[in-house]
Design a protein around this motif. Structure first.
Motif, short mmCIF file in Angstrom:
data_model
loop_
_atom_site.label_atom_id
_atom_site.label_comp_id
_atom_site.label_asym_id
_atom_site.label_seq_id
_atom_site.Cartn_x
_atom_site.Cartn_y
_atom_site.Cartn_z
N LYS A 18 0.84 -1.20 0.00
CA LYS A 18 0.00 0.00 0.00
C LYS A 18 0.87 1.25 0.00
N PRO A 19 0.60 2.20 -0.89
CA PRO A 19 1.38 3.44 -0.90
C PRO A 19 1.21 4.21 0.42
N VAL A 20 2.28 4.79 0.89
CA VAL A 20 2.23 5.53 2.16
C VAL A 20 1.18 6.63 2.11
N ALA A 21 1.06 7.31 0.99
CA ALA A 21 0.10 8.41 0.86
C ALA A 21 -1.35 7.93 0.99
N ALA A 22 -1.59 6.64 0.79
CA ALA A 22 -2.95 6.09 0.86
C ALA A 22 -3.30 5.55 2.24
N MET A 23 -2.36 5.55 3.17
CA MET A 23 -2.61 5.01 4.50
C MET A 23 -3.47 5.95 5.32
N THR A 24 -4.34 5.34 6.16
CA THR A 24 -5.27 6.11 6.97
C THR A 24 -5.16 5.68 8.43
N ASN A 25 -5.89 6.37 9.29
CA ASN A 25 -5.95 5.98 10.70
C ASN A 25 -6.52 4.57 10.85
N GLU A 26 -7.41 4.20 9.96
CA GLU A 26 -7.98 2.85 9.98
C GLU A 26 -6.89 1.80 9.81
N ASP A 27 -5.90 2.10 9.00
CA ASP A 27 -4.78 1.17 8.81
C ASP A 27 -4.01 0.97 10.10
N VAL A 28 -3.87 2.02 10.89
CA VAL A 28 -3.19 1.91 12.18
C VAL A 28 -3.98 0.98 13.10
N ILE A 29 -5.30 1.11 13.09
CA ILE A 29 -6.15 0.26 13.92
C ILE A 29 -6.04 -1.19 13.47
N ILE A 30 -6.08 -1.41 12.17
CA ILE A 30 -5.96 -2.77 11.64
C ILE A 30 -4.61 -3.37 12.01
N TYR A 31 -3.56 -2.59 11.85
CA TYR A 31 -2.21 -3.06 12.21
C TYR A 31 -2.17 -3.42 13.69
N ASN A 32 -2.75 -2.58 14.51
CA ASN A 32 -2.77 -2.85 15.96
C ASN A 32 -3.49 -4.16 16.26
N ASN A 33 -4.65 -4.34 15.67
CA ASN A 33 -5.45 -5.53 15.94
C ASN A 33 -4.87 -6.80 15.33
N GLU A 34 -4.39 -6.71 14.10
CA GLU A 34 -3.96 -7.90 13.38
C GLU A 34 -2.48 -8.24 13.55
N TYR A 35 -1.69 -7.31 14.03
CA TYR A 35 -0.27 -7.60 14.20
C TYR A 35 0.17 -7.47 15.66
N ILE A 36 -0.05 -6.32 16.23
CA ILE A 36 0.44 -6.07 17.60
C ILE A 36 -0.29 -6.95 18.61
N LEU A 37 -1.61 -6.92 18.60
CA LEU A 37 -2.37 -7.69 19.59
C LEU A 37 -2.22 -9.19 19.38
N LYS A 38 -2.27 -9.63 18.13
CA LYS A 38 -2.13 -11.06 17.86
C LYS A 38 -0.76 -11.59 18.28
#
Length: 54
Positions: A18-38
């Motif tokens: 995903k291009p950096v310019a296309a990243m959103t706050n939702e991506d941070v939430i997804i990363y948190n849930n799917e990578y950090i928490l898991k």
């Protein structure tokens, strides 16, 4: 590398297609849930990511 550099690297690898310019706050939430928490990373690591990319 510093802790923040490692955190940013991890985030960017997670979203490598995903291009950096296309990243959103939702991506941070997804990363948190799917990578950090898991992977049971610490709350301080979560905070670093949020402050770094949020």
């Amino acid at each position: 590398m510093t802790t923040y550099s490692e955190a940013l690297k991890s985030f960017l690898i997670f979203y490598r297609e995903k291009p950096v310019a296309a990243m959103t706050n939702e991506d941070v939430i997804i990363y948190n849930n799917e990578y950090i928490l898991k992977n049971k990373f610490s709350s301080s690591y979560q905070n670093q990511i949020v402050h770094l990319v949020g």
